[in-house]
Write a protein that holds these residues in place. Sequence first.
Motif, PDB file in Angstrom:
ATOM      1  N   SER A   1       0.813  -1.226   0.000  1.00  0.00           N
ATOM      2  CA  SER A   1       0.000   0.000   0.000  1.00  0.00           C
ATOM      3  C   SER A   1       0.844   1.272   0.000  1.00  0.00           C
ATOM      4  O   SER A   1       0.302   2.368  -0.177  1.00  0.00           O
ATOM      5  N   GLY A   2       2.149   1.120   0.193  1.00  0.00           N
ATOM      6  CA  GLY A   2       3.020   2.291   0.256  1.00  0.00           C
ATOM      7  C   GLY A   2       2.703   3.185   1.439  1.00  0.00           C
ATOM      8  O   GLY A   2       2.827   4.414   1.356  1.00  0.00           O
ATOM      9  N   THR A   3       2.319   2.571   2.564  1.00  0.00           N
ATOM     10  CA  THR A   3       1.947   3.343   3.743  1.00  0.00           C
ATOM     11  C   THR A   3       2.906   3.083   4.903  1.00  0.00           C
ATOM     12  O   THR A   3       3.631   2.090   4.919  1.00  0.00           O
ATOM     13  N   TYR A   4       2.840   3.971   5.875  1.00  0.00           N
ATOM     14  CA  TYR A   4       3.711   3.922   7.042  1.00  0.00           C
ATOM     15  C   TYR A   4       2.840   3.829   8.293  1.00  0.00           C
ATOM     16  O   TYR A   4       1.789   4.456   8.380  1.00  0.00           O
ATOM     17  N   GLU A   5       3.343   3.072   9.290  1.00  0.00           N
ATOM     18  CA  GLU A   5       2.551   2.888  10.496  1.00  0.00           C
ATOM     19  C   GLU A   5       3.445   2.931  11.737  1.00  0.00           C
ATOM     20  O   GLU A   5       4.536   2.370  11.753  1.00  0.00           O
ATOM     21  N   LEU A   6       2.961   3.608  12.760  1.00  0.00           N
ATOM     22  CA  LEU A   6       3.641   3.627  14.045  1.00  0.00           C
ATOM     23  C   LEU A   6       2.937   2.605  14.942  1.00  0.00           C
ATOM     24  O   LEU A   6       1.806   2.824  15.386  1.00  0.00           O
ATOM     25  N   ALA A   7       3.597   1.470  15.163  1.00  0.00           N
ATOM     26  CA  ALA A   7       3.021   0.412  15.979  1.00  0.00           C
ATOM     27  C   ALA A   7       2.861   0.874  17.426  1.00  0.00           C
ATOM     28  O   ALA A   7       3.530   1.821  17.858  1.00  0.00           O
ATOM     29  N   PRO A   8       1.990   0.220  18.208  1.00  0.00           N
ATOM     30  CA  PRO A   8       1.786   0.638  19.598  1.00  0.00           C
ATOM     31  C   PRO A   8       3.079   0.699  20.416  1.00  0.00           C
ATOM     32  O   PRO A   8       3.273   1.617  21.211  1.00  0.00           O
ATOM     33  N   GLU A   9       3.970  -0.279  20.216  1.00  0.00           N
ATOM     34  CA  GLU A   9       5.237  -0.275  20.949  1.00  0.00           C
ATOM     35  C   GLU A   9       6.112   0.894  20.537  1.00  0.00           C
ATOM     36  O   GLU A   9       6.781   1.519  21.370  1.00  0.00           O
ATOM     37  N   GLN A  10       6.113   1.195  19.236  1.00  0.00           N
ATOM     38  CA  GLN A  10       6.886   2.332  18.741  1.00  0.00           C
ATOM     39  C   GLN A  10       6.306   3.639  19.269  1.00  0.00           C
ATOM     40  O   GLN A  10       7.046   4.557  19.663  1.00  0.00           O
ATOM     41  N   ALA A  11       4.984   3.730  19.313  1.00  0.00           N
ATOM     42  CA  ALA A  11       4.340   4.938  19.827  1.00  0.00           C
ATOM     43  C   ALA A  11       4.624   5.136  21.309  1.00  0.00           C
ATOM     44  O   ALA A  11       4.798   6.269  21.778  1.00  0.00           O
ATOM     45  N   PHE A  12       4.698   4.045  22.064  1.00  0.00           N
ATOM     46  CA  PHE A  12       4.956   4.128  23.501  1.00  0.00           C
ATOM     47  C   PHE A  12       6.324   4.735  23.786  1.00  0.00           C
ATOM     48  O   PHE A  12       6.505   5.465  24.762  1.00  0.00           O
ATOM     49  N   VAL A  13       7.276   4.469  22.902  1.00  0.00           N
ATOM     50  CA  VAL A  13       8.639   4.986  23.070  1.00  0.00           C
ATOM     51  C   VAL A  13       8.809   6.362  22.438  1.00  0.00           C
ATOM     52  O   VAL A  13       9.558   7.197  22.946  1.00  0.00           O
ATOM     53  N   LEU A  14       8.089   6.632  21.349  1.00  0.00           N
ATOM     54  CA  LEU A  14       8.373   7.815  20.544  1.00  0.00           C
ATOM     55  C   LEU A  14       7.297   8.899  20.564  1.00  0.00           C
ATOM     56  O   LEU A  14       7.584  10.046  20.224  1.00  0.00           O
TER      57      LEU A  14
END
Length: 358
Positions: A87-100
């Motif tokens: 899909s050419g999309t980007y996603e911030l996973a829950p674990e990544q969001a928790f840190v960043l």
Amino acid sequence: MGTIQTKTLDKTKLDALVGRVVGDLSAGYGGVMVSLGHRLGLYKAMADRGPLTSREIASLAGCAERYVREWLNSQVAGGYVTYHAISGTYELAPEQAFVLADEDSPVFIPNAWATPASMWADEEKAVEAFRTGAGIPWGDHDGRLFCGVASFYRNAYGASLVPQWLPALDGVIEKLKAGALVADVGCGHGHSTVLMAKAFPKSTFHGFDTHEKSVQEARKVASEAGVSDRATFSTARAENYRGTGYDLICFFDCLHDMGNPVAAATHAAKALARDGTVMLVEPFANDRLEDNISPIGRIYYAASTTICCAHAISDGGHTVLGAQAGAARLAEIFRKAGFTRFRQAMQTPFNLILEARL
């Protein structure tokens, strides 16, 4: 200087070292990207929104798409953002969001990059200090140092100070609930003081620091938290802050920065109530260098080189502990100051929590 003969090199060891160096260089570049992502709100724009195109992310953050796309690709390459090729999309996973993206998370990391940024900005001062042996006072560093250190510790303290560290001390929680007198020495921006003041409304807290701008910021932090009536802040040294009869005296990640830690501990002994407690929180360290070979040890030794030791030297340099002092050396400091009981109450990957009593 002679040229190293390549035939004498162990290729396996050389390749491993070069790989590590390139990884470190990649991390340095990545830190700039993390800081940009935080300051521009890119991580927050992505949090809890699932897969997004670069154009959608740019629109949400109010940024130019072409810059955002390149930034996103750097995040994918570093493992900080997930890319969906179909899909050419980007996603911030829950674990990544928790840190960043979650600024209240105990492992929120973007602000921590302000500290190495300040170290680079102060490189010439460090070079001069190495060559002359002179010190560098805390207040003479690049301004990003104070914000970086305060923000990093705010989250760690928020997660651990009240629910874990204070209960590990003998009888302290009961005193705080009933109404205790507390000194927070080297309080910085006052996050530790305010956390305790919010948790124990019957107690009174006095924060002391030598850095006037940090004291001013601490007053703002207390005011915003609504605890100015029981959390006050003053400019003072660890050897001469006012008051006696303190039930608890705290040193949060600061004793090792002081030029005369024995004098600071001695003043604490005089200011402490008869059955009072000193809470000493220091960077985690084992007592021997060979037991501190780790990424965390490397961070602390590096910061200690240009910040902690540099300030202690500027502050008289009677005893320059450094950030990796370890429990045994710290116990000796308090023994010299007249304390008869000293123990390690608990530890985390980043801190030692120590208790001293008369």
